[in-house]
Design a protein around this motif. Structure first.
Motif, PDB file in Angstrom:
ATOM      1  N   UNK A 106      -2.499   2.830  -2.539  1.00 39.77           N
ATOM      2  CA  UNK A 106      -2.193   1.525  -1.952  1.00 39.77           C
ATOM      3  C   UNK A 106      -2.836   1.382  -0.576  1.00 39.77           C
ATOM      4  N   UNK A 107      -2.639   2.384   0.292  1.00 42.32           N
ATOM      5  CA  UNK A 107      -3.204   2.301   1.647  1.00 42.32           C
ATOM      6  C   UNK A 107      -4.716   2.468   1.633  1.00 42.32           C
ATOM      7  N   UNK A 108      -5.232   3.260   0.696  1.00 43.62           N
ATOM      8  CA  UNK A 108      -6.676   3.441   0.612  1.00 43.62           C
ATOM      9  C   UNK A 108      -7.353   2.131   0.209  1.00 43.62           C
ATOM     10  N   UNK A 156       0.449 -10.909   4.799  1.00 45.41           N
ATOM     11  CA  UNK A 156       0.729 -11.062   3.365  1.00 45.41           C
ATOM     12  C   UNK A 156       1.346  -9.786   2.798  1.00 45.41           C
ATOM     13  N   UNK A 157       0.803  -8.653   3.226  1.00 43.77           N
ATOM     14  CA  UNK A 157       1.320  -7.351   2.787  1.00 43.77           C
ATOM     15  C   UNK A 157       2.795  -7.194   3.165  1.00 43.77           C
ATOM     16  N   UNK A 158       3.137  -7.484   4.415  1.00 46.05           N
ATOM     17  CA  UNK A 158       4.513  -7.332   4.889  1.00 46.05           C
ATOM     18  C   UNK A 158       5.450  -8.351   4.240  1.00 46.05           C
ATOM     19  N   UNK A 203       8.530  -6.987  -3.560  1.00 52.30           N
ATOM     20  CA  UNK A 203       7.490  -7.002  -4.594  1.00 52.30           C
ATOM     21  C   UNK A 203       6.393  -5.995  -4.231  1.00 52.30           C
ATOM     22  N   UNK A 204       6.763  -4.746  -4.199  1.00 48.98           N
ATOM     23  CA  UNK A 204       5.844  -3.700  -3.755  1.00 48.98           C
ATOM     24  C   UNK A 204       4.646  -3.545  -4.696  1.00 48.98           C
ATOM     25  N   UNK A 251       1.812  -5.624  -3.328  1.00 45.33           N
ATOM     26  CA  UNK A 251       1.442  -5.522  -1.912  1.00 45.33           C
ATOM     27  C   UNK A 251      -0.058  -5.375  -1.694  1.00 45.33           C
ATOM     28  N   UNK A 252      -0.694  -4.449  -2.416  1.00 45.66           N
ATOM     29  CA  UNK A 252      -2.127  -4.226  -2.182  1.00 45.66           C
ATOM     30  C   UNK A 252      -2.937  -5.462  -2.564  1.00 45.66           C
ATOM     31  N   UNK A 253      -2.501  -6.188  -3.608  1.00 45.61           N
ATOM     32  CA  UNK A 253      -3.196  -7.431  -3.984  1.00 45.61           C
ATOM     33  C   UNK A 253      -2.985  -8.509  -2.933  1.00 45.61           C
TER      34      UNK A 253
END
Length: 402
Positions: free
Chosen positions: A264-266, A297-299, A306-307, A310-312
């Motif tokens: 996700x963080x990558x 948007x991520x936060x 809706x984890x 998150x990356x999307x």
């Protein structure tokens, strides 16, 4: 930096548009630059087709593209779609057995070929079975001598194309002589087109952005990319070293760094670095705003529970100013990226599960407080402090040094 080209329309006997001849330019001056024709063809393909797509430039009509000797012999035309491309063999190309072989192979692959500025030289007879268009420059071969010249072409089954037609009278005379297609100032002068130029490095970075949208990342593939780019490696380590990523042990390798971050963080890192390298150095505030939107948007999705999105959501925020950064229409840019329909719907129409968070961001930036509160009530728990989330996004963007 911008990429330039001109397109000149080609019409049939009914003056219906058949296609465009694409002419390389390197400035807003509508004239061919003083460079090698092979380089002109290579740059036309790399600067316009590989990213933008010639089919968009021609409106899905035929693209007549000039090729000099080396680009023909090395099979450059095979990068183009034979259904929509006519390969123009420049008048400067000498006849040779190698050229004959190359043209035969291109013809067998379904390409249409044209002889540019055809001079009625008998040396070209062996090439005729593979030629679809003969382009005749009526300034070099005047209409008065054409009847005798055309008599030499009784066995030619392709189309005759008249170039440099400049009047209604010439058009009528050429119709009587049996010409099928027409090009020249009588119909239209070459039309200049300009777009933001993306080099190979930048197109590679767009591919990295697309990688960030994949459901699963290939860590080994990404390590290979990072190892070839010292700057990316340093930025990855700096990203991990930020205060937001506390780590108990030192990083031992690039793959260790990636695994430590997690997929996700990558994905966020890939999007951040790719976009920061794509951005014009004169546009630092646009880039910073993209990063703020991404983090916000991520936060928002994190707060909404809706984890899985998150990356999307992060990527959606990052790409929301891509059109401004690259000075190209967003819809055309998104067609070049294998993004999910959910992300595209959010970016183009602010619709779907990612569209609402992006719309909330836009309303917050524009101080549309009533609309912002309405969306927040729909998306977030009642005790969520949207202002704190936005300030967090600003702090995060300020800390990153990508």
């Amino acid at each position: 930096m911008y990429g330039y080209l001109a397109r000149q329309p080609i019409f049939d006997r009914q003056q219906q548009l058949l296609g465009y001849e694409l002419l390389f330019r390197d400035s807003e001056q509508n004239q061919f630059p003083d460079i090698d024709p092979n380089e002109a063809t290579s740059r036309l393909l790399s600067e316009h087709h590989l990213f933008y797509g010639l089919e968009r430039i021609t409106g899905h009509k035929l693209a007549f593209v000039n090729f000099a000797e080396d680009s023909l012999l090395y099979q450059f035309p095979t990068a183009l779609d034979p259904a929509t491309t006519v390969i123009e063999i420049l008048e400067s190309v000498p006849f040779s057995s190698e050229l004959l072989t190359a043209c035969r192979e291109l013809h067998e692959q379904g390409y249409q070929l044209a002889l540019d500025d055809y001079s009625f030289n008998p040396q070209w007879q062996r090439l005729m079975p593979y030629i679809s268009y003969l382009k005749v420059d009526i300034r070099q071969t005047p209409i008065s001598v054409l009847p005798d010249k055309l008599a030499q072409l009784r066995d030619f089954h392709g189309k005759l194309l008249a170039e440099k037609v400049e009047s209604q009278t010439e058009f009528a005379q050429l119709q009587q002589l049996g010409f099928d297609c027409y090009q020249g100032f009588f119909f239209a002068r070459p039309e200049m087109m300009r777009h933001k130029k993306l080099g190979h490095h930048q197109m590679h970075l767009l591919a990295l952005i697309a990688e960030a949208a994949e459901p699963e990342l290939d860590f080994d593939k990404l390590v290979q990319i990072m190892e070839r780019d010292l700057g990316l490696s340093v930025k990855l380590l700096r990203f991990i070293n930020s205060a937001y990523y506390a780590r108990p042990n030192p990083i031992k390798s690039l793959k260790h760094a990636m695994v430590f971050l997690g997929a996700v963080e990558l994905k966020k890192f890939i999007a951040l670095v790719a976009l920061s390298n794509l951005a014009d150095t004169r546009q630092p505030e646009l880039l910073k705003l993209s990063i703020v939107r991404a983090r916000f948007c991520d936060r928002l999705l994190e707060s909404a529970g809706q984890r899985d999105l998150q990356s999307s959501a992060f990527l959606t925020g990052m790409l929301s100013l891509l059109d401004a950064l690259l000075e190209q229409p967003l819809e055309q840019l998104l067609q070049q990226l294998p993004l999910s329909d959910t992300i595209k719907d959010a970016l183009l129409r602010q619709q779907g599960p990612l569209g609402q968070p992006l719309q909330l961001v836009l309303d917050y930036e524009q101080a549309n407080w009533a609309l912002c509160q309405q969306l927040a009530n729909q998306l977030l728990p009642s005790n969520t402090d949207v202002r704190s989330l936005y300030l967090d996004a600003i702090d995060w963007a300020e800390q990153l040094q990508l």
